[in-house]
Design an enzyme around this catalytic site. Sequence first.
Site, PDB file in Angstrom:
ATOM      1  N   ALA A 184      19.146  79.928  66.232  1.00 31.54           N
ATOM      2  CA  ALA A 184      17.796  79.638  66.740  1.00 31.54           C
ATOM      3  C   ALA A 184      17.142  78.589  65.854  1.00 31.54           C
ATOM      4  O   ALA A 184      17.295  78.626  64.630  1.00 31.54           O
ATOM      5  CB  ALA A 184      16.968  80.919  66.711  1.00 31.54           C
ATOM      6  N   SER A 236      16.981  85.880  75.743  1.00 31.07           N
ATOM      7  CA  SER A 236      16.273  86.327  76.950  1.00 31.07           C
ATOM      8  C   SER A 236      17.200  86.344  78.168  1.00 31.07           C
ATOM      9  O   SER A 236      18.186  85.590  78.241  1.00 31.07           O
ATOM     10  CB  SER A 236      15.095  85.396  77.232  1.00 31.07           C
ATOM     11  OG  SER A 236      15.581  84.153  77.675  1.00 31.07           O
ATOM     12  N   GLU A 257      24.017  89.364  75.575  1.00 28.72           N
ATOM     13  CA  GLU A 257      23.199  90.492  75.119  1.00 28.72           C
ATOM     14  C   GLU A 257      21.758  90.055  75.346  1.00 28.72           C
ATOM     15  O   GLU A 257      21.223  89.244  74.595  1.00 28.72           O
ATOM     16  CB  GLU A 257      23.537  90.737  73.643  1.00 28.72           C
ATOM     17  CG  GLU A 257      23.282  92.139  73.193  1.00 28.72           C
ATOM     18  CD  GLU A 257      21.946  92.244  72.513  1.00 28.72           C
ATOM     19  OE1 GLU A 257      20.963  92.493  73.257  1.00 28.72           O
ATOM     20  OE2 GLU A 257      21.866  92.052  71.303  1.00 28.72           O
ATOM     21  N   LEU A 258      21.158  90.576  76.446  1.00 25.28           N
ATOM     22  CA  LEU A 258      19.903  89.994  76.944  1.00 25.28           C
ATOM     23  C   LEU A 258      18.717  90.945  76.744  1.00 25.28           C
ATOM     24  O   LEU A 258      18.773  91.850  75.924  1.00 25.28           O
ATOM     25  CB  LEU A 258      20.094  89.592  78.404  1.00 25.28           C
ATOM     26  CG  LEU A 258      21.333  88.701  78.665  1.00 25.28           C
ATOM     27  CD1 LEU A 258      21.502  88.393  80.135  1.00 25.28           C
ATOM     28  CD2 LEU A 258      21.256  87.408  77.845  1.00 25.28           C
ATOM     29  N   CYS A 291      15.404  93.683  70.755  1.00 25.33           N
ATOM     30  CA  CYS A 291      15.575  93.896  72.196  1.00 25.33           C
ATOM     31  C   CYS A 291      15.812  95.372  72.514  1.00 25.33           C
ATOM     32  O   CYS A 291      15.834  95.740  73.682  1.00 25.33           O
ATOM     33  CB  CYS A 291      16.679  93.003  72.745  1.00 25.33           C
ATOM     34  SG  CYS A 291      18.166  93.155  71.824  1.00 25.33           S
TER      35      CYS A 291
HETATM   36  C1  SIN Z   1      18.617  92.894  68.782  1.00 24.06           C
HETATM   37  O1  SIN Z   1      17.433  93.084  68.881  1.00 24.06           O
HETATM   38  O2  SIN Z   1      19.153  91.960  69.414  1.00 24.06           O
HETATM   39  C2  SIN Z   1      19.538  93.706  67.909  1.00 24.06           C
HETATM   40  C3  SIN Z   1      18.987  94.991  67.461  1.00 24.06           C
HETATM   41  C4  SIN Z   1      19.980  95.836  66.718  1.00 24.06           C
HETATM   42  O3  SIN Z   1      21.107  95.432  66.444  1.00 24.06           O
HETATM   43  O4  SIN Z   1      19.619  96.971  66.398  1.00 24.06           O
END
Ligand code: SIN
Length: 489
Positions: A184, A236, A257-258, A291
Site C-alpha cells: 500500500a 476492498s 481476501e476482501l 477486515c
Molecule cells: C486483516 O484485517 O486483513 C487481517 C486481520 C488478521 O489477520 O487478524
Amino acid sequence: MSIADRLKDKTLYRTASFIDGAWVTGEGARPVHNPSTNEVIAEIGDVGADGARAAIAAASKAFADWKRVSPFERSKLLMKWHQLILENASDLAMLITLEMGKTFREAQGEVVYGASFIEWSAEEAKRIHGETMHPPFPNSRGWTTHQPVGVVACITPWNFPNAMITRKCAPALAAGCTMVLKPAPETPLSALALAELAKRAGIPDGVFNVICGDAQALGPVMTGAPEVKMIGFTGSTAVGKLLMRQAADGVKRVALELGGNAPFIVMDDADVEAAADGVIASKFRVSGQTCVSANRIIAQSGIADRLIAALEARVSALKPGDGFDASTDLGPLIHHQAVDRVDALVRNARESGARIVTGGKPLVDTLGGSFYAPTLIEGGSPSMDMACFEIFGPVASIYRADSEADILRLANDTPYGLAAYVYTRDVNRVYRITEGLDYGMIGVNAPMVGSASTPFGGMKESGIGREGGKWGVEEFSELKYVLLGNLTA
Ligand code: SIN
C-alpha cells in the site's frame, strides 16, 4: 531526529523499490505520513509500468531456478528470514507504528504474528507431497504432485503492513513460486525493510521483489503480464472485483481476501463480561481497522442492556493517542479521509435514530493526527449505512434481536462472509449457530480468528481462497495428475 536514526539498524530504513536484488529509486517523491502527527517520514519514488515489467521479468527468470531448489533448502532460507525478522523486531515494529499509527504494542504483536507465517511455511515447504491412487484401467498406476504456480503478483494493504505480506509471500516462496509485491502506498517502509532482511537471509535475487508506485499504472501490468500466473490481494471488495476482471483475460488464479461485515452475536446465556472484553478486543484492535473487526454487535434482547452497560464502561475508558505513548490504547486512523468517512457513518446512524452512548466525534482538532473518539452506539437500524458497510474505525454499534432464527437472519443479511463471532455457553447453540452462519471463520467465545496454522478467508463477496495453515501453501501450487498405463508388471 531522522527516521533512520530512530532505528537500531539504520539500513532497515529503505525508500527505494527492490527489483532483482537491487534498490531502484524510481521517479518523483510520494510522501509517506505518520498519521499520528502528519509528519512526512519518507518520500518514495514511483517505478512506473517499466519498473513493474522489470520486476516481473526478474521474478520470471528467478522462477526457473527457485522451483528447482530443494524444499529443504527453501525451508532453511525462510527460517533464516524468520530469525532475522525476530532479531530486528523492535525496528520493524517502530516502522509499523510510524507509517501506520497502530500502538507500538500492537506493532510488536504484528511482527511476531507476521514472522509466524514464515516459520509455518518454512516447515510446510518440506511437506508438500502428492498421493498415489488406483486408476480404473488395468495395468496402470496414478499419482499426483504439487507444482508451484509460477510468478505471483500481490497487492497488500496498509492495516497490517508487515503480516499481510508475510502471510502471502512465505507460503508462495515455500511452494516454489516467486513474487512481485506492491505494498500500500501509505505503508511501503515495512515492506522494504522485509525485502532488506530477505536479501540478508540469502533469498536469491528476483525471488522476492517489492515495487512502489501508482496503482493505476502498476496494477494492470501485474494482472496483464502473461508471466504472472496468480494474483493475490487483500483489500476492498470493489478493488478485488476489478483485479478479478483484469485477471480473467489470462485465466489467472486469484486469491482474494476482501471486505467483511462481521456480526458479533451475544446470546442470552453468554458470560456478559467475557463478551464485552471480546467486543473490545475484536472491535478496537488497530482502532477498528481490520477486515475481521466486529461490525455489527447483535445482542439477544434479554442480555442487551447489561452488555451495553458493560461496554459503555470499557469504551469510555479507552485512551486514543500516539502509538509510542505506553498509555495509549488506540492509535489514529490511517488518514483524514478515513476520519471523515467514519464520521459520516456516525452522522448517518444518528439521523437514523440511533443513540450515541459515548464518543461519536473526530478528535483531529484535539489530538492533531487523524484520530476518532472510541464510540459506542445503540438502537440503530439494520439498514443504516454502518450496518451495511465496513466501518473500519473505532465505532461499536449494537443491534437487538429476539429469537435465534432472527439473529441468524440478521447476521447473514449481507453480501459479505468473512468472520463472525458468537458468545454462548450452550453447546447445542454452538452447533446450530455456527452451522447457520455463512462465514469463512467463526470465533465461538473467542474474539480473534487469525493464526499461522489455521485457514483465513471468506465466503460470498469476502473473497476466494484461504491464507494460513496447509491451505495457504496449497493456494500457490498446481495439482498435477500422472497416469502411467500399459504396465507389464
Ligand atoms: C486483516 O484485517 O486483513 C487481517 C486481520 C488478521 O489477520 O487478524
